[in-house]
Design a protein around this motif. Structure first.
Motif, PDB file in Angstrom:
ATOM      1  N   THR A 194    -108.753 -55.498  40.368  1.00 15.53           N
ATOM      2  CA  THR A 194    -108.338 -56.354  41.473  1.00 15.53           C
ATOM      3  C   THR A 194    -106.900 -56.799  41.235  1.00 15.53           C
ATOM      4  O   THR A 194    -106.520 -57.055  40.093  1.00 15.53           O
ATOM      5  CB  THR A 194    -109.247 -57.595  41.586  1.00 15.53           C
ATOM      6  OG1 THR A 194    -108.682 -58.491  42.521  1.00 15.53           O
ATOM      7  CG2 THR A 194    -109.415 -58.332  40.267  1.00 15.53           C
ATOM      8  N   ASP A 195    -106.104 -56.874  42.307  1.00 16.98           N
ATOM      9  CA  ASP A 195    -104.748 -57.399  42.098  1.00 16.98           C
ATOM     10  C   ASP A 195    -104.725 -58.916  42.261  1.00 16.98           C
ATOM     11  O   ASP A 195    -103.670 -59.530  42.257  1.00 16.98           O
ATOM     12  CB  ASP A 195    -103.730 -56.706  43.012  1.00 16.98           C
ATOM     13  CG  ASP A 195    -104.117 -56.850  44.484  1.00 16.98           C
ATOM     14  OD1 ASP A 195    -105.071 -57.605  44.773  1.00 16.98           O
ATOM     15  OD2 ASP A 195    -103.463 -56.212  45.324  1.00 16.98           O
ATOM     16  N   SER A 196    -105.909 -59.512  42.370  1.00 20.48           N
ATOM     17  CA  SER A 196    -105.987 -60.969  42.439  1.00 20.48           C
ATOM     18  C   SER A 196    -105.903 -61.613  41.062  1.00 20.48           C
ATOM     19  O   SER A 196    -105.905 -62.840  40.944  1.00 20.48           O
ATOM     20  CB  SER A 196    -107.291 -61.408  43.101  1.00 20.48           C
ATOM     21  OG  SER A 196    -107.381 -60.828  44.370  1.00 20.48           O
ATOM     22  N   ARG A 210    -104.349 -65.287  43.969  1.00 21.25           N
ATOM     23  CA  ARG A 210    -104.906 -65.243  45.331  1.00 21.25           C
ATOM     24  C   ARG A 210    -104.382 -66.492  46.055  1.00 21.25           C
ATOM     25  O   ARG A 210    -105.170 -67.367  46.466  1.00 21.25           O
ATOM     26  CB  ARG A 210    -106.439 -65.266  45.218  1.00 21.25           C
ATOM     27  CG  ARG A 210    -107.164 -64.768  46.443  1.00 21.25           C
ATOM     28  CD  ARG A 210    -108.667 -64.914  46.257  1.00 21.25           C
ATOM     29  NE  ARG A 210    -109.394 -64.660  47.452  1.00 21.25           N
ATOM     30  CZ  ARG A 210    -110.516 -65.303  47.796  1.00 21.25           C
ATOM     31  NH1 ARG A 210    -111.033 -66.240  47.005  1.00 21.25           N
ATOM     32  NH2 ARG A 210    -111.138 -65.011  48.913  1.00 21.25           N
ATOM     33  N   PRO A 243    -114.960 -60.248  41.538  1.00 21.88           N
ATOM     34  CA  PRO A 243    -114.033 -59.306  40.891  1.00 21.88           C
ATOM     35  C   PRO A 243    -112.975 -60.017  40.033  1.00 21.88           C
ATOM     36  O   PRO A 243    -112.557 -59.492  38.996  1.00 21.88           O
ATOM     37  CB  PRO A 243    -113.374 -58.584  42.075  1.00 21.88           C
ATOM     38  CG  PRO A 243    -114.327 -58.752  43.203  1.00 21.88           C
ATOM     39  CD  PRO A 243    -115.021 -60.057  42.992  1.00 21.88           C
ATOM     40  N   MET A 244    -112.567 -61.217  40.450  1.00 20.25           N
ATOM     41  CA  MET A 244    -111.582 -61.955  39.641  1.00 20.25           C
ATOM     42  C   MET A 244    -112.194 -62.414  38.318  1.00 20.25           C
ATOM     43  O   MET A 244    -111.588 -62.272  37.251  1.00 20.25           O
ATOM     44  CB  MET A 244    -111.033 -63.156  40.428  1.00 20.25           C
ATOM     45  CG  MET A 244    -110.134 -62.747  41.585  1.00 20.25           C
ATOM     46  SD  MET A 244    -109.698 -64.133  42.653  1.00 20.25           S
ATOM     47  CE  MET A 244    -108.450 -64.974  41.675  1.00 20.25           C
TER      48      MET A 244
END
Ligand code: COA
Length: 249
Positions: free
Chosen positions: A2-4, A20, A30-31
């Protein structure tokens, strides 16, 4: 993936950034999984000597994602990556520094009880509105907060949901340093580098000795999770999640 969550290493310091911002860094499954992975990797790496948890200006983390709370409530309360994260946090052996650049809510506050050094922006706020959502405290905060702050202050924060300012959080022993918002990350990095420069074996043993009974912490997490799951699936909690998600701003 995840890009968060963005993970970078600056020499011996690993930086785990909640990313985020449009949702004030509310944490999703996912984070949690990404943060757990980054913590475990740090744990296994001799090159990493300290870890920074940070969000961004304005928000450290708004806590668990309430939309996911509602989904979990409908599917029986399961939040597997949250539990893995809590265990990884409790069992992590690398010194943990937090850079709190703004709002810290729920698990965004309770994870700080597992950190060794916390830097906060002067305008940061610390709130645990568990009961307003018909939930209960987690992350072993029901054990660690009274130990750290005394029962009276812990009750007012954890149960009554009263916010603490950065100055009050420092006074309560949750925060080490309060600085201008623009200086939070640099100050945290300086602290992490200072820790990383100390003899690594002696830091690890000192930290372990100071953190006390890990079994008691783990047991408290499990007991809280059992009750949390039960509360999460209650009608009153479902109603509170729906009210937050439907609120007019
Ligand atoms: N879960 C899901 N979404 C969240 C969230 C959370 N925990 N916290 C904030 N958001 C979302 C908001 O719904 C909003 O989304 P939208 O722009 O699509 O409407 C966005 O993030 C920005 O939040 P907003 O409330 O507009 O920002 P604010 O600066 O006015 O307030 C908070 C920030 C953190 C005080 C407020 O969002 C809040 O109280 N959030 C809930 C915190 C919470 O109860 N967490 C769980 C604890 S157990």
């Amino acid at each position: 993936m995840t890009d968060s969550v963005i993970v970078t290493d600056e020499g011996p310091v690993r930086i785990i950034r909640f990313n985020r911002p449009e949702k004030k860094n509310a944490l999703t499954q996912p984070m949690y999984a990404a943060i757990t992975g980054a913590l475990r990797e740090a744990q296994a790496s001799a090159a990493i000597r300290a870890v920074i948890l940070t969000g961004g200006p304005g928000a450290f983390s708004a806590g668990a994602d309430i939309g996911e709370f509602l989904e979990s409530a409908q599917s029986g309360g399961l939040r597997p990556h949250t539990l893995e994260f809590l265990k990884a946090l409790a069992h992590n052996e690398k010194p943990l520094v937090a850079a709190v650049g703004g709002v810290a809510v729920g698990i965004g506050v309770t994870m700080l009880f597992h950190c060794d050094y916390v830097v906060a922006a002067a305008n940061a706020t610390f709130t645990t509105p568990f009961l307003k959502l018909a939930l209960i405290p987690e992350a072993a905060s029901s054990l660690l907060a009274p130990m750290r702050m005394g029962h009276a202050r812990a009750f007012s924060m954890l149960v009554m949901g009263r916010p603490l300012s950065a100055a009050q959080a420092k006074e309560a022993g949750i925060v080490n340093e309060v600085v201008d918002a623009a200086q939070v990350e640099a100050t945290a990095l300086t602290a992490a580098q200072e820790i990383a420069a100390l003899p690594v074996g002696a830091v690890a043993v000192s930290r372990r000795l100071m953190r006390g009974d890990l079994d008691a912490v783990t047991k408290q997490i499990d007991t809280e999770v059992m009750h949390f799951k039960d509360r999460l699936t209650s009608d009153e909690a479902r109603a509170a999640f729906s009210a937050f998600l439907a609120r007019k701003k």
